[in-house]
Write a protein that holds these residues in place. Structure first.
Motif, PDB file in Angstrom:
ATOM      1  N   ARG A   1       0.840  -1.177   0.000  1.00  0.00           N
ATOM      2  CA  ARG A   1       0.000   0.000   0.000  1.00  0.00           C
ATOM      3  C   ARG A   1       0.872   1.221   0.000  1.00  0.00           C
ATOM      4  NH1 ARG A   1      -4.548  -0.402   3.301  1.00  0.00           N
ATOM      5  NH2 ARG A   1      -4.506   1.851   3.386  1.00  0.00           N
TER       6      ARG A   1
ATOM      7  N   LEU B   1     -10.269   7.665   0.987  1.00  0.00           N
ATOM      8  CA  LEU B   1      -9.920   6.952  -0.240  1.00  0.00           C
ATOM      9  C   LEU B   1      -9.454   5.531   0.046  1.00  0.00           C
ATOM     10  CD1 LEU B   1      -9.582   7.352  -3.347  1.00  0.00           C
ATOM     11  CD2 LEU B   1      -7.174   7.778  -2.872  1.00  0.00           C
ATOM     12  N   ASP B   2      -8.691   5.325   1.110  1.00  0.00           N
ATOM     13  CA  ASP B   2      -8.224   3.980   1.427  1.00  0.00           C
ATOM     14  C   ASP B   2      -9.393   3.029   1.704  1.00  0.00           C
ATOM     15  OD1 ASP B   2      -5.557   4.573   1.097  1.00  0.00           O
ATOM     16  OD2 ASP B   2      -5.259   5.125   3.187  1.00  0.00           O
TER      17      ASP B   2
ATOM     18  N   THR C   1     -11.031   1.996  -1.685  1.00  0.00           N
ATOM     19  CA  THR C   1     -10.316   0.990  -2.458  1.00  0.00           C
ATOM     20  C   THR C   1     -10.259  -0.365  -1.752  1.00  0.00           C
ATOM     21  OG1 THR C   1      -8.209   1.746  -1.502  1.00  0.00           O
ATOM     22  CG2 THR C   1      -8.904   2.711  -3.608  1.00  0.00           C
TER      23      THR C   1
ATOM     24  N   LYS D   1      -5.654   0.304  -8.182  1.00  0.00           N
ATOM     25  CA  LYS D   1      -4.551   1.251  -8.381  1.00  0.00           C
ATOM     26  C   LYS D   1      -4.909   2.567  -7.695  1.00  0.00           C
ATOM     27  CE  LYS D   1      -3.313  -0.733 -12.865  1.00  0.00           C
ATOM     28  NZ  LYS D   1      -3.186  -0.490 -14.318  1.00  0.00           N
ATOM     29  N   GLN D   2      -3.924   3.156  -7.017  1.00  0.00           N
ATOM     30  CA  GLN D   2      -4.101   4.439  -6.350  1.00  0.00           C
ATOM     31  C   GLN D   2      -2.948   5.364  -6.716  1.00  0.00           C
ATOM     32  OE1 GLN D   2      -5.048   2.318  -2.254  1.00  0.00           O
ATOM     33  NE2 GLN D   2      -5.328   4.517  -2.047  1.00  0.00           N
ATOM     34  N   TRP D   3      -3.237   6.666  -6.763  1.00  0.00           N
ATOM     35  CA  TRP D   3      -2.174   7.627  -7.007  1.00  0.00           C
ATOM     36  C   TRP D   3      -2.498   8.911  -6.248  1.00  0.00           C
ATOM     37  CZ3 TRP D   3      -5.158   5.170 -10.606  1.00  0.00           C
ATOM     38  CH2 TRP D   3      -6.222   5.893 -11.154  1.00  0.00           C
ATOM     39  N   ARG D   4      -1.434   9.610  -5.847  1.00  0.00           N
ATOM     40  CA  ARG D   4      -1.564  10.841  -5.064  1.00  0.00           C
ATOM     41  C   ARG D   4      -0.549  11.860  -5.557  1.00  0.00           C
ATOM     42  NH1 ARG D   4      -2.229   6.715  -1.192  1.00  0.00           N
ATOM     43  NH2 ARG D   4      -4.053   6.952   0.152  1.00  0.00           N
TER      44      ARG D   4
ATOM     45  N   GLU E   1      -6.124  13.053  -5.367  1.00  0.00           N
ATOM     46  CA  GLU E   1      -6.125  11.617  -5.105  1.00  0.00           C
ATOM     47  C   GLU E   1      -6.969  10.935  -6.164  1.00  0.00           C
ATOM     48  OE1 GLU E   1      -6.047  10.550  -0.565  1.00  0.00           O
ATOM     49  OE2 GLU E   1      -7.561  12.089  -0.906  1.00  0.00           O
TER      50      GLU E   1
ATOM     51  N   ALA F   1      -8.180   6.840  -7.781  1.00  0.00           N
ATOM     52  CA  ALA F   1      -8.220   5.398  -7.573  1.00  0.00           C
ATOM     53  C   ALA F   1      -9.015   4.748  -8.684  1.00  0.00           C
ATOM     54  CB  ALA F   1      -8.841   5.055  -6.217  1.00  0.00           C
TER      55      ALA F   1
END
Length: 406
Positions: free
Chosen positions: A4, A150-151, A154, A323-326, A343, A345
């Motif tokens: 993560r 967000l966590d 997802t 998939k996640q991006w910040r 953020e 996802a």
């Protein structure tokens, strides 16, 4: 266990709402992450401080339109309270306890929205000045989340929940690799138990992790840097729809500062395979960086990260690629603070979420005292899995906060 991204960017006392609520979150997917910022207030204290102790208190208030009321947005207000206490000794050993509460009263309906989290953390190093020894940590979190982040989104968590989360790790070390690092064998066990607000069990998750790593301390720092040469992780889920399990092999840098205090990077990769309904397997990745462009951490900062892993959809009892991006930037001009965070996802082809959060604030007495701020989260989502009326963070949210740290 999946890799993560960081559960939080460094817990600096900024105007972000994270200072009161979002930082204390279960982080079972990365044994290193749970204790990474354990000594932050001993190194950069704001509040009541001594050579080996720190106490920071928060008293604040908030006016917001809670995202749980997305169908009929309504204003709510309430207090924000927090306490964070740390005591350290022998250079490395410490105990830390903290608790944060956000409570909102929705005027039109008379309902309340409560986010609460408390954490107790202990880190011990036997024979801290010897060439070889043993380090151990224990971290326990209890929380109630009515507004999701967000966590949660997802992890297929689309309704409010309560969670009890405990993690223990023991790491013998001894063989010197270089002047700052020694060979270590960290072994950990973690359990997460999650319920809905009616008390019905939603998930029990057990994780066992063992690694061959290089662990070391930079001069003047109480927290360690770590290179996982190889980590093996076994995870077991028990859910109302059935059991599930998974394996993962990973390696890489765990929030390494390569001799540059202003830079922190993480770069991990691996492979996981999971069994529940249709089996799933594939590459895992966790990359990112935090760059401080000023002498005081968090004053002028760029941060970003990308994360690819598998999540268990408990309702369908199957694993799904996530998939996640910040990406974020924060700057301070005199008493003003400006920030913009993005953020995103993607949960397979079922759901996508994009959230942009600009923030502006004032610190009339300087950093870490009185913080007055405005935030607006602008969210765009497409979700084929979340029924109407959930608390998923897929709605716009405005908040005005006034926080006094002392």
């Amino acid at each position: 266990m999946r890799l993560r991204g960081p559960q939080s960017l460094p817990l600096a006392l900024t105007l972000a709402a994270a200072s009161a609520r979002a930082e204390i979150r279960p982080s079972l997917d990365d044994f290193y992450e749970r204790t990474r910022t354990r000594a932050e207030y001993l190194e950069h204290c704001t509040g009541f401080c001594g050579d080996d102790w720190a106490l920071v208190l928060l008293a604040g208030g908030q006016v917001a339109n809670p995202s749980t009321d997305a169908v009929h947005p309504a204003l709510a207000e309430g207090p924000r309270l927090g306490v964070d206490a740390t005591y350290g000794w022998n250079g490395k050993n410490l105990v830390r306890g903290r608790a944060w509460l956000d409570w909102l009263h929705v005027n039109d309906t008379g309902q309340s929205v409560t986010d609460f989290a408390t954490e107790a953390l202990t880190f011990l190093s036997l024979y801290p000045d010897a060439d070889a020894g043993v380090e151990g940590s224990l971290d326990v979190i209890a929380a109630q989340r009515e507004e999701l982040a967000l966590d949660d989104y997802t992890q297929f968590q689309v309704r409010p929940y309560r969670v009890l989360d405990a993690e223990a790790e023991i790491a013998p070390y001894g063989v010197e690799v270089d002047k700052d690092g020694k060979l270590a064998l960290p072994v950990g066990y973690a359990r997460r138990m999650r319920w809905n607000l009616d008390g019905e069990a939603e998930e029990t998750r057990d994780t066992i992790s063992a690694a061959l790593a290089i662990r070391g301390y930079q001069s003047g720092r109480r927290n360690h840097a770590q290179l996982d040469c190889l980590r093996v992780t076994r995870t077991l889920w028990d859910t109302p729809t059935g059991d599930a399990d998974g394996w993962a092999l990973t390696a890489g840098y765990q929030h390494l500062s390569p001799g540059i205090d202003e830079l922190q990077i993480w770069l991990l990769a691996g492979y996981g395979w999971y069994d529940a309904g249709p089996a799933a397997a594939g590459w895992l990745a966790q990359t990112g960086a935090t760059v401080d462009l000023a002498e005081v951490p968090g004053t002028r900062q760029i941060r970003g990260g990308f994360d690819a892993h598998f999540a268990l959809d408990r309702d369908r009892r199957r694993f799904t690629r996530v998939k996640q991006w910040r990406l974020g930037y924060q700057d301070t001009w005199s008493v003003m603070i400006f920030a913009l965070d993005y953020e995103g996802a993607a949960v397979d082809t079922l759901a996508t979420l994009h959230a942009f959060t600009p923030m502006v604030g004032v610190q009339p007495w300087g950093p870490g005292r009185l913080n007055i701020g405005l935030r607006y989260r602008l969210a765009f989502a497409h979700d084929d899995r979340a029924p109407a009326g959930t608390a998923a963070p897929d709605a716009d949210r405005f908040s005005a906060t006034a926080d006094w740290f002392f």
